[in-house]
Structures are given as C-alpha cells and as structure tokens.
Design a protein around this motif. Sequence first.
Motif, short mmCIF file in Angstrom:
data_model
loop_
_atom_site.label_atom_id
_atom_site.label_comp_id
_atom_site.label_asym_id
_atom_site.label_seq_id
_atom_site.Cartn_x
_atom_site.Cartn_y
_atom_site.Cartn_z
N MET A 1 -11.91 -25.72 -21.85
CA MET A 1 -12.91 -24.75 -21.42
C MET A 1 -13.08 -24.84 -19.91
SD MET A 1 -16.56 -26.54 -22.46
CE MET A 1 -17.04 -28.10 -21.72
N ARG A 2 -13.68 -23.79 -19.32
CA ARG A 2 -14.01 -23.82 -17.90
C ARG A 2 -15.20 -24.75 -17.68
NH1 ARG A 2 -15.63 -17.94 -16.58
NH2 ARG A 2 -16.71 -18.32 -18.54
N ALA A 3 -15.20 -25.43 -16.54
CA ALA A 3 -16.32 -26.31 -16.22
C ALA A 3 -16.30 -26.66 -14.74
CB ALA A 3 -16.26 -27.59 -17.06
N ALA A 4 -17.49 -26.95 -14.20
CA ALA A 4 -17.61 -27.54 -12.86
C ALA A 4 -17.78 -29.03 -13.08
CB ALA A 4 -18.81 -26.97 -12.13
N ILE A 5 -16.89 -29.84 -12.50
CA ILE A 5 -16.88 -31.27 -12.80
C ILE A 5 -16.98 -32.11 -11.53
CG2 ILE A 5 -15.56 -30.96 -14.94
CD1 ILE A 5 -13.05 -31.81 -13.37
N ARG A 6 -17.42 -33.34 -11.73
CA ARG A 6 -17.50 -34.32 -10.63
C ARG A 6 -16.16 -35.03 -10.52
NH1 ARG A 6 -22.67 -34.56 -13.18
NH2 ARG A 6 -24.34 -34.08 -11.69
N THR A 7 -15.56 -34.98 -9.32
CA THR A 7 -14.27 -35.61 -9.10
C THR A 7 -14.36 -36.56 -7.91
OG1 THR A 7 -13.54 -33.76 -7.71
CG2 THR A 7 -13.03 -33.63 -10.06
N GLN B 1 -11.35 -28.57 -19.18
CA GLN B 1 -12.29 -29.59 -19.64
C GLN B 1 -12.43 -29.52 -21.17
OE1 GLN B 1 -13.67 -32.00 -18.11
NE2 GLN B 1 -15.16 -32.68 -19.63
N PRO B 2 -12.35 -30.65 -21.87
CA PRO B 2 -12.53 -30.64 -23.33
C PRO B 2 -13.94 -30.20 -23.71
CG PRO B 2 -11.51 -32.70 -22.60
CD PRO B 2 -11.98 -31.98 -21.36
N PHE C 1 -18.60 -17.45 -12.19
CA PHE C 1 -18.19 -18.79 -12.59
C PHE C 1 -16.67 -18.92 -12.49
CE2 PHE C 1 -17.58 -22.34 -15.70
CZ PHE C 1 -18.17 -23.31 -14.90
N ASP C 2 -16.23 -19.18 -11.28
CA ASP C 2 -14.81 -19.41 -11.00
C ASP C 2 -14.74 -20.35 -9.80
OD1 ASP C 2 -15.42 -17.78 -8.76
OD2 ASP C 2 -14.70 -15.98 -9.76
N GLU C 3 -13.56 -20.66 -9.36
CA GLU C 3 -13.41 -21.65 -8.28
C GLU C 3 -14.17 -21.26 -7.02
OE1 GLU C 3 -9.85 -24.19 -6.03
OE2 GLU C 3 -9.35 -22.59 -7.44
N LYS C 4 -14.04 -19.99 -6.63
CA LYS C 4 -14.74 -19.53 -5.42
C LYS C 4 -16.25 -19.54 -5.61
CE LYS C 4 -14.93 -15.75 -2.04
NZ LYS C 4 -16.41 -15.74 -2.00
N GLY C 5 -16.70 -19.07 -6.77
CA GLY C 5 -18.13 -19.01 -7.02
C GLY C 5 -18.78 -20.39 -6.99
N VAL C 6 -18.12 -21.36 -7.61
CA VAL C 6 -18.65 -22.73 -7.62
C VAL C 6 -18.70 -23.30 -6.22
CG1 VAL C 6 -18.17 -25.09 -8.38
CG2 VAL C 6 -18.02 -23.20 -10.02
N LYS C 7 -17.63 -23.09 -5.46
CA LYS C 7 -17.59 -23.58 -4.07
C LYS C 7 -18.72 -22.95 -3.24
CE LYS C 7 -14.40 -23.99 -0.13
NZ LYS C 7 -15.16 -23.24 0.88
N LEU D 1 -22.76 -26.50 -16.55
CA LEU D 1 -21.84 -25.58 -15.90
C LEU D 1 -20.49 -25.62 -16.60
CD1 LEU D 1 -24.04 -25.58 -13.68
CD2 LEU D 1 -22.19 -25.32 -12.03
N ALA D 2 -20.47 -25.04 -17.78
CA ALA D 2 -19.27 -25.04 -18.62
C ALA D 2 -19.42 -23.94 -19.66
CB ALA D 2 -19.08 -26.39 -19.29
#
Length: 335
Positions: free
Chosen positions: A1-7, A20-21, A309-315, A102-103
Amino acid sequence: MRAAIRTGLLGLTISFTKDQPLPAQQPAQDSNTAALLAPTDILIKVKSAAINPVDYKLPRFVGGKVVGIDVSGIVEKIGTDVKEFHVGDDVFGRARMTSGSLADFAIVDMEGVAKKPEWLPFDQAASLPTAYLTGIQSLLAGNVKEGSSVLVIGASGGCGVAGVQLAKAMGASRIVGICSGKNFEFVRGMSGTEKVEILELVDYTDEDAMNKFKEENVGKFDCIYDTSTGSGGKGDAYDTTMPKLLKEETGEYVQINGGASTWARHAMGKMPSHRTMILTAPKGKADLEEIVSLLKSLNVKPHLNVKSFDEKGVKDGFEQLKSRRTKGKIVFNMD
C-alpha cells in the motif's frame, strides 16, 4: 500500500512509498494464517489524513514506521470486541501509533474514533483529532465556561484556531488571540465570532502593542491557552511572561509544549499552582463527538491546506509544516 514512512538511521526522514505492508496489531500465528486485529481494533480504509509537528519530530523507534495520527476513513474490518462500529461506517479519530495514518489503511482503537456525520467531509474530519482534542481538553482544564475570558497564544495555527473556535462555542465572552498581524483577517474569519468586541487580536511582532497589552491586562484572564511556547520558533517564552495576566487565585495557564525544565516538572508532577501541561488523551471518542457538536452549533469549520497523497504532496506538506508558517491544518486526500 501507499504510505509516508520514517527512513534514515533514526527514522527522522519522511519518505513516500508504494510498497508498505498492510498494518496489523497482532502477528500471524503461522505462515498460513492472516494477521489478526486485536479485539478492540478497527481497520479502516483511509480517505484523508492530517499531520502535526510531532509527526516529523518523533524518531522511528517511538513513532513507528508509518507517519501520522489524525485520520478519517471507512471501516473495513472490526475486532471481536467492537460493537458500536460496523463495516462501511464513516469514522474519524486517531490512528494507533504502531499503525500510523498516512497510508491507504490504518488501525484505530474503538475508543479513539467516532462516527463521522454526513455533513462533515472526510478532509475536515481528519483535521480535527489532535488539534481539536488538544483544544477542548485544554480549555476544560482551564475551566472555560459561559462568560470566561480566554487568551489564546498562537491563534493562527491549527491548535490556536481550534482554541479560538472552541472557546467561543463554550461561551467565552472575551477572547484574545496573539498571532502575527498579517494573520488577523484569517483568524477573524475562522473565529465564528459575530460580535467584533468578543475577539481581540494582538500582533506579537509589534513590541509596543505587546507591551501595552501586557500592562493593561494584568489579572484579567480566566484561562490562558498557550500553543506557542516550546514550538521551536524564535518568539517569546510566553510561559515566563504571561501568567501574570491570569486572575489571581482562579486563573489557569494551560500549555501544550514547553522547554526542558517545564517537561521535567510535568514528568515529576511538580507543575506550579494553576499551571497545566496537556498531553492529548489517546482515547477521545466522547470528546470527538462533543467537538463536532460544538462546531456545528457555531457554524464554523477547520481551515485546510489539502495535499495530494503522492511523493510530491508528502514532500511539500512536510516542508510547509516545518516552515511554521502554516495557517490551519495540512491534510492529505488519499483519493
């Protein structure tokens, strides 16, 4: 699934992923068994999720891998002890920290969510939990009631706007907001105060105006709701200069952050008399229902900055949040 994660090494970098599971509160019993929900848990399909400063400040070992707390969505599955919610119900509230919000899917406790009214859009519902739960719990701790005088410090932020709106809905007869002068019109528009005299605004960037306000308002307030001290800005440490504005013996100073010494006193249970530090109670179903009722009675709504909710939006969303120049709440629409 889509998710905003801590890396990253400590998990302080926010990244977007599509791999993301799905979340699970209990591990599978064996390789052939699907992961189970805990008895009081609810799995929801997320429609909208909002962010708060704590979301980028917490490391991964504290906050979990998936970012976020505030959420709204549709019930997909319920635990065995869940009776008040059913598959297909629209809900909003706070996701479990081990799940994140955020998933595409999130897990919530049955006491941490409420049913979403039909008149309340998912985006608006997702913006309410942390800011408005903190607001109502703080104002209740400050004994705000009909006729109270309330000072809200940081009035244009998410918690500040919530504080102004809720103070009005709870019957305050005088509300003063401290914020930048450039945000006066915004705060007035969001306040729900029809009578101009109920709401006063003070520009913290105007030193003369601030000094005059402090001099003229010693002992005038029933409650001071401080959403600014300790938030990371360069402004005044209000908790050292504003308590004198409280009414003697009865006034209450309520803050949601502070310096290291304040946190230490809070942890040891040694806050000064008439001073309270509020940490939002995780199980706030009844308060969520009350918040929705108060906002409807006042005919006001939260102010949103909606992101995709995509890479640009999260950034973009987290850069805006970290700038500390956000008015209202940042919300991600999952559709």
